[in-house]
Design a protein around this motif. Sequence first.
Motif, short mmCIF file in Angstrom:
data_model
loop_
_atom_site.label_atom_id
_atom_site.label_comp_id
_atom_site.label_asym_id
_atom_site.label_seq_id
_atom_site.Cartn_x
_atom_site.Cartn_y
_atom_site.Cartn_z
N VAL A 58 -7.25 25.29 50.64
CA VAL A 58 -7.81 24.60 49.48
C VAL A 58 -6.69 24.19 48.53
CG1 VAL A 58 -9.19 24.95 47.37
CG2 VAL A 58 -10.12 25.60 49.61
N ARG A 84 -13.43 36.64 43.06
CA ARG A 84 -13.15 35.22 43.25
C ARG A 84 -11.80 34.86 42.66
NH1 ARG A 84 -17.57 32.03 40.08
NH2 ARG A 84 -16.22 31.20 38.51
N THR A 86 -9.77 31.30 41.36
CA THR A 86 -9.91 29.89 41.01
C THR A 86 -8.54 29.24 40.98
OG1 THR A 86 -11.84 30.40 39.65
CG2 THR A 86 -10.78 28.25 39.30
N CYS A 119 -15.22 26.25 49.34
CA CYS A 119 -15.31 26.82 47.99
C CYS A 119 -16.72 27.21 47.61
CB CYS A 119 -14.77 25.82 46.97
SG CYS A 119 -13.00 25.58 47.16
N VAL A 122 -16.90 24.03 42.90
CA VAL A 122 -15.83 23.08 42.57
C VAL A 122 -16.30 22.28 41.37
CG1 VAL A 122 -14.45 21.12 43.36
CG2 VAL A 122 -15.13 22.88 44.99
N ALA A 135 -11.27 24.91 41.74
CA ALA A 135 -11.88 25.29 43.00
C ALA A 135 -11.93 26.81 43.10
CB ALA A 135 -11.08 24.71 44.16
N VAL A 137 -12.75 30.20 45.25
CA VAL A 137 -12.88 30.78 46.58
C VAL A 137 -13.25 32.25 46.43
CG1 VAL A 137 -11.66 31.34 48.72
CG2 VAL A 137 -11.23 29.15 47.58
#
Length: 142
Positions: A58, A84, A86, A119, A122, A135, A137
Amino acid sequence: MKTWSDTLPPALGADPLDAVDEGTSTVRTPADARQFVRHTLAGLGPLCPAQIEDLLLVTSELVTNAHRHAGGVTGFGIGVERDRVTVSVSDASTEEPRYQRGEHLHPGGYGWPIVLRLCREVTVESGPDGKTVHAVVTVDRL
């Protein structure tokens, strides 16, 4: 969420969740961005390898898109939460990314769909000086 930019990555051994910095981006290429992300993740402890690979892909796609379609990277940042990560990439274009589905095979056009697929979330923030793509993940700590 704790965030930091590429201008001062967290020192090895330091807790990256405590690091915050702002400034001019030193990330210029996909390789620079991947290195910055790897360095940041190293301080978080073990993460699922497949999710790290997703995050690196990504990252590469967002930086590549900034170069191909928007004149290059003007800012790069990463934010970490418990489950997560970002990645944020800024560029000088105000044009939002487009999802183009074509029936004919042609070079390019695959990066944005990959980002959207990998993702959790987004978002695109646009302003008078350009845009920032955020984004997110998902990560599982091992």
